[in-house]
Write a protein that holds these residues in place. Sequence first.
Motif, PDB file in Angstrom:
ATOM      1  N   ASP A  81       0.830  -1.211   0.000  1.00 30.23           N
ATOM      2  CA  ASP A  81       0.000   0.000   0.000  1.00 30.23           C
ATOM      3  C   ASP A  81       0.862   1.258   0.000  1.00 30.23           C
ATOM      4  O   ASP A  81       0.441   2.293  -0.526  1.00 30.23           O
ATOM      5  N   GLU A  82       2.050   1.187   0.570  1.00 36.92           N
ATOM      6  CA  GLU A  82       2.997   2.299   0.538  1.00 36.92           C
ATOM      7  C   GLU A  82       4.369   1.755   0.148  1.00 36.92           C
ATOM      8  O   GLU A  82       5.196   1.450   1.010  1.00 36.92           O
ATOM      9  N   PRO A  83       4.631   1.605  -1.148  1.00 29.18           N
ATOM     10  CA  PRO A  83       5.919   1.043  -1.581  1.00 29.18           C
ATOM     11  C   PRO A  83       7.081   1.945  -1.153  1.00 29.18           C
ATOM     12  O   PRO A  83       6.980   3.176  -1.162  1.00 29.18           O
ATOM     13  N   TYR A  84       8.189   1.303  -0.776  1.00 31.65           N
ATOM     14  CA  TYR A  84       9.395   2.025  -0.404  1.00 31.65           C
ATOM     15  C   TYR A  84      10.508   1.715  -1.400  1.00 31.65           C
ATOM     16  O   TYR A  84      10.599   0.612  -1.931  1.00 31.65           O
ATOM     17  N   PHE A  85      11.372   2.715  -1.621  1.00 34.89           N
ATOM     18  CA  PHE A  85      12.448   2.589  -2.599  1.00 34.89           C
ATOM     19  C   PHE A  85      13.731   3.183  -2.036  1.00 34.89           C
ATOM     20  O   PHE A  85      13.705   4.003  -1.108  1.00 34.89           O
ATOM     21  N   TYR A  86      14.862   2.790  -2.631  1.00 33.59           N
ATOM     22  CA  TYR A  86      16.119   3.521  -2.449  1.00 33.59           C
ATOM     23  C   TYR A  86      16.043   4.715  -3.399  1.00 33.59           C
ATOM     24  O   TYR A  86      16.278   4.591  -4.594  1.00 33.59           O
ATOM     25  N   GLU A  87      15.716   5.869  -2.871  1.00 36.23           N
ATOM     26  CA  GLU A  87      15.297   6.971  -3.730  1.00 36.23           C
ATOM     27  C   GLU A  87      16.435   7.640  -4.494  1.00 36.23           C
ATOM     28  O   GLU A  87      16.190   8.437  -5.400  1.00 36.23           O
ATOM     29  N   LYS A  88      17.688   7.321  -4.150  1.00 31.37           N
ATOM     30  CA  LYS A  88      18.804   7.841  -4.941  1.00 31.37           C
ATOM     31  C   LYS A  88      19.066   6.991  -6.184  1.00 31.37           C
ATOM     32  O   LYS A  88      19.843   7.365  -7.054  1.00 31.37           O
ATOM     33  N   MET A 160      -4.621   1.240  -7.019  1.00 29.18           N
ATOM     34  CA  MET A 160      -5.095   2.381  -7.793  1.00 29.18           C
ATOM     35  C   MET A 160      -4.778   3.727  -7.135  1.00 29.18           C
ATOM     36  O   MET A 160      -4.925   4.776  -7.778  1.00 29.18           O
ATOM     37  N   VAL A 161      -4.348   3.692  -5.877  1.00 31.57           N
ATOM     38  CA  VAL A 161      -4.088   4.940  -5.165  1.00 31.57           C
ATOM     39  C   VAL A 161      -2.962   5.712  -5.856  1.00 31.57           C
ATOM     40  O   VAL A 161      -1.880   5.178  -6.108  1.00 31.57           O
ATOM     41  N   GLY A 162      -3.226   6.975  -6.158  1.00 32.90           N
ATOM     42  CA  GLY A 162      -2.211   7.825  -6.772  1.00 32.90           C
ATOM     43  C   GLY A 162      -2.159   7.782  -8.281  1.00 32.90           C
ATOM     44  O   GLY A 162      -1.446   8.578  -8.896  1.00 32.90           O
ATOM     45  N   LEU A 163      -2.892   6.854  -8.897  1.00 35.38           N
ATOM     46  CA  LEU A 163      -2.877   6.752 -10.351  1.00 35.38           C
ATOM     47  C   LEU A 163      -3.913   7.693 -10.960  1.00 35.38           C
ATOM     48  O   LEU A 163      -5.042   7.789 -10.473  1.00 35.38           O
ATOM     49  N   ASP A 164      -3.534   8.361 -12.057  1.00 40.46           N
ATOM     50  CA  ASP A 164      -4.509   9.182 -12.763  1.00 40.46           C
ATOM     51  C   ASP A 164      -5.444   8.262 -13.559  1.00 40.46           C
ATOM     52  O   ASP A 164      -5.196   7.055 -13.679  1.00 40.46           O
ATOM     53  N   PRO A 165      -6.549   8.785 -14.092  1.00 39.00           N
ATOM     54  CA  PRO A 165      -7.527   7.924 -14.777  1.00 39.00           C
ATOM     55  C   PRO A 165      -6.942   7.088 -15.918  1.00 39.00           C
ATOM     56  O   PRO A 165      -7.309   5.912 -16.068  1.00 39.00           O
ATOM     57  N   LYS A 166      -6.026   7.645 -16.685  1.00 35.88           N
ATOM     58  CA  LYS A 166      -5.445   6.882 -17.787  1.00 35.88           C
ATOM     59  C   LYS A 166      -4.582   5.734 -17.256  1.00 35.88           C
ATOM     60  O   LYS A 166      -4.662   4.600 -17.755  1.00 35.88           O
ATOM     61  N   ALA A 167      -3.758   6.022 -16.256  1.00 32.08           N
ATOM     62  CA  ALA A 167      -2.908   4.978 -15.680  1.00 32.08           C
ATOM     63  C   ALA A 167      -3.758   3.888 -15.030  1.00 32.08           C
ATOM     64  O   ALA A 167      -3.431   2.698 -15.125  1.00 32.08           O
ATOM     65  N   ALA A 168      -4.850   4.268 -14.373  1.00 28.70           N
ATOM     66  CA  ALA A 168      -5.744   3.279 -13.763  1.00 28.70           C
ATOM     67  C   ALA A 168      -6.352   2.377 -14.835  1.00 28.70           C
ATOM     68  O   ALA A 168      -6.466   1.162 -14.649  1.00 28.70           O
ATOM     69  N   TYR A 169      -6.740   2.980 -15.957  1.00 31.91           N
ATOM     70  CA  TYR A 169      -7.294   2.188 -17.067  1.00 31.91           C
ATOM     71  C   TYR A 169      -6.244   1.221 -17.614  1.00 31.91           C
ATOM     72  O   TYR A 169      -6.531   0.042 -17.858  1.00 31.91           O
TER      73      TYR A 169
END
Length: 244
Positions: A81-88, A160-169
Motif C-alpha cells: 500500500d505504501e511502496p518504499y524505494f532507495y530513492e537515490k 489504484m491509489v495515486g494513479l490518474d484515470p489513464k494509468a488506472a485504465y
Amino acid sequence: MLQISHVRKRYANAKRNAVDDLSLTIGEGQIFGFLGPNGAGKSTTIKMLVGLLKSDEGSIEFEGMQVQTPSYKRSLGYVADEPYFYEKMSGYEHLCFIADLYGVDQRTRDEQIDSLSQTLLLKPNLRDEIASYSHGMKQKLAIIAALLPKPKLLILDEPMVGLDPKAAYLLKTLLGDFAKAGNTVFFSTHVLEVAQSLCDTLGIIKEGKLLACGSFSELRGNGKAKDATLEQLFLELTEEGSVQ
C-alpha cells in the motif's frame, strides 16, 4: 490455486482477532477483489499472504507451496500500500535490482522493463532518480517491479491509489491480460467501481470475518435489491452485517 484455510491473526493486546477464521480458494486465471472498511483486516491478510506476518493459526498455500517457502516467494509479485524505494536510485536501477534478486536473465529483464514501462507510460522517466518521482510514478514503478519476474501470483494492496484515470485504465487492462494468461490476482481496493468491473470474484470482510464471497452477480442475487450496485451491496453488508 491460492488456498487460505482457517487463518487467524491477533495483535498483542488487541481485544479481537484482526483476521478471524478466514478461508478462501482462488483459482488460476481469476482476479479476486478483497473489500472492506478501514480496519477490516485487509492489509493484515495481505501481509500474511506475502510472508511479512505469520498467521497464528491456519495455512496459506499457492499451487501446493507453503507461504514461507522460497518457491512460494519466487512465484509472487507484490505491491504494498505504501511502496518504499532507495530513492537515490533511478527507476531503471531499481528494476535491475529487483531482477537481480529474482535471478531474471538479461534478455527477459530488458524485454519486461521495456514492455511494462511503455505500457504504464513510465519509460521516459526510468533514468531519473526515484526521489524526483510523483506518487503516481512511484506506484507505476512498484507495479512494474512486481510484474518484472513474471510471477504466477500477483498481490496488490490498494494499487489504484495515486494513479490518474489513464494509468488506472492501463493497469486494469494489464491485470486482465495477466489473469487471462492463467495467473492469479489478489488485490484490495476501496474503488468499488473498479472491483465491480474487473473482478471475477469478490470477498467482503469486516472486523476480520468474511461476510460474503462470490461473483458480483452472486452477491447481488443474495442481496435485498436484485439490481443493486456493488457500492450498495457493500454498504448493506458492512453496515447491517452481523459479526459474531
